[in-house]
Design a protein around this motif. Sequence first.
Motif, PDB file in Angstrom:
ATOM      1  N   MET A 175       1.280  13.689 -15.802  1.00 41.42           N
ATOM      2  CA  MET A 175       2.391  13.285 -16.539  1.00 41.42           C
ATOM      3  C   MET A 175       3.242  14.214 -16.681  1.00 41.42           C
ATOM      4  O   MET A 175       2.710  15.470 -17.023  1.00 41.42           O
ATOM      5  CB  MET A 175       2.104  12.377 -17.728  1.00 41.42           C
ATOM      6  CG  MET A 175       3.016  11.577 -18.341  1.00 41.42           C
ATOM      7  SD  MET A 175       2.679  10.538 -19.693  1.00 41.42           S
ATOM      8  CE  MET A 175       3.101  11.670 -20.995  1.00 41.42           C
ATOM      9  N   VAL A 230      -0.683   3.855 -15.786  1.00 42.34           N
ATOM     10  CA  VAL A 230       0.587   4.684 -15.370  1.00 42.34           C
ATOM     11  C   VAL A 230       1.715   3.891 -15.947  1.00 42.34           C
ATOM     12  O   VAL A 230       2.575   4.462 -16.689  1.00 42.34           O
ATOM     13  CB  VAL A 230       0.929   4.670 -13.985  1.00 42.34           C
ATOM     14  CG1 VAL A 230       2.055   5.045 -13.605  1.00 42.34           C
ATOM     15  CG2 VAL A 230      -0.312   5.454 -13.216  1.00 42.34           C
ATOM     16  N   PHE A 255       6.025  11.458 -13.224  1.00 43.62           N
ATOM     17  CA  PHE A 255       4.566  11.916 -13.009  1.00 43.62           C
ATOM     18  C   PHE A 255       4.776  12.531 -11.626  1.00 43.62           C
ATOM     19  O   PHE A 255       5.643  12.574 -10.834  1.00 43.62           O
ATOM     20  CB  PHE A 255       3.730  10.666 -12.669  1.00 43.62           C
ATOM     21  CG  PHE A 255       3.525   9.834 -13.863  1.00 43.62           C
ATOM     22  CD1 PHE A 255       2.578   9.835 -14.694  1.00 43.62           C
ATOM     23  CD2 PHE A 255       4.352   8.715 -13.977  1.00 43.62           C
ATOM     24  CE1 PHE A 255       2.419   9.234 -15.838  1.00 43.62           C
ATOM     25  CE2 PHE A 255       4.493   7.887 -14.966  1.00 43.62           C
ATOM     26  CZ  PHE A 255       3.479   7.997 -15.790  1.00 43.62           C
ATOM     27  N   ALA A 264       2.651   9.765  -9.147  1.00 48.34           N
ATOM     28  CA  ALA A 264       1.887   8.591 -10.088  1.00 48.34           C
ATOM     29  C   ALA A 264       0.438   8.292  -9.478  1.00 48.34           C
ATOM     30  O   ALA A 264      -0.167   7.334 -10.060  1.00 48.34           O
ATOM     31  CB  ALA A 264       2.524   7.780 -10.451  1.00 48.34           C
TER      32      ALA A 264
END
Length: 289
Positions: A146, A187, A204, A208
């Motif tokens: 992140m 997420v 991210f 992600a």
Amino acid sequence: MSGFSSEERAAPFTLEYRVFLKNEKGQYISPFHDIPIYADKEVFHMVVEVPRWSNAKMEIATKDPLNPIKQDVKKGKLRYVANLFPYKGYIWNYGAIPQTWEDPGHNDKHTGCCGDNDPIDVCEIGSKVCARGEIIRVKVLGILAMIDEGETDWKVIAINVEDPDAANYNDINDVKRLKPGYLEATVDWFRRYKVPDGKPENEFAFNAEFKDKNFAIDIIESTHDYWRALVTKKTDGKGISCMNTTVSESPFQCDPDAAKAIVDALPPPCESACTIPTDVDKWFHHQKN
């Protein structure tokens, strides 16, 4: 049993509230520096800061002596995460791996951003709701990269080795198979959890996507190296308290009596007063604010 215990000082949901950690001898220690990173081969210790389904944003106080757990404060107000539909509070037991540090002076090659100046975060996905200040042993399964307001903020996915289903989880693909939708929810939660506070969505690395166990362990071990440089004064911590009782090569090591003196100067141990407020209106006021 881990051999570690915790002691609360002052009442929860107050600015004075602290959770101190103790070793098997009942001596005060730092959960940041004195709890070993490894509990066993490929098994890590985890310091539980936030029990699943709760909202108070508790964290290891990196700048306080002995690094007790306390509630985060912004602009003089205690912080709570909002209930993001369809979630209630934190959707895992949330905490950190001790003896790790995401170095704000290191530009991560994977994210292009420097570390967030905290121990590496862990989301524990087992069935038990853990207690604040509990020390558990976890198997690492994967990791999410992140980017929080321009800082690298790794999120380790792990499971308590004492969980009844722990033997079935050995890598991130097992989470995808056995808990369908959980990683996607993770997420989504991290992307949006600051939006109710007026902040933008988090971003991210890796589009992600979660990286696997081996990648995660490599990242954790690199943060352990940064921590060692911090606690041995090879890196400037810029305000981080490295006071500890066990790291022999650290110039910040102190004896148990000095650690006890730090805690004895604070409000007395929490007993009957340290419960969730019984006034329902007060409790919901805490949750909303």
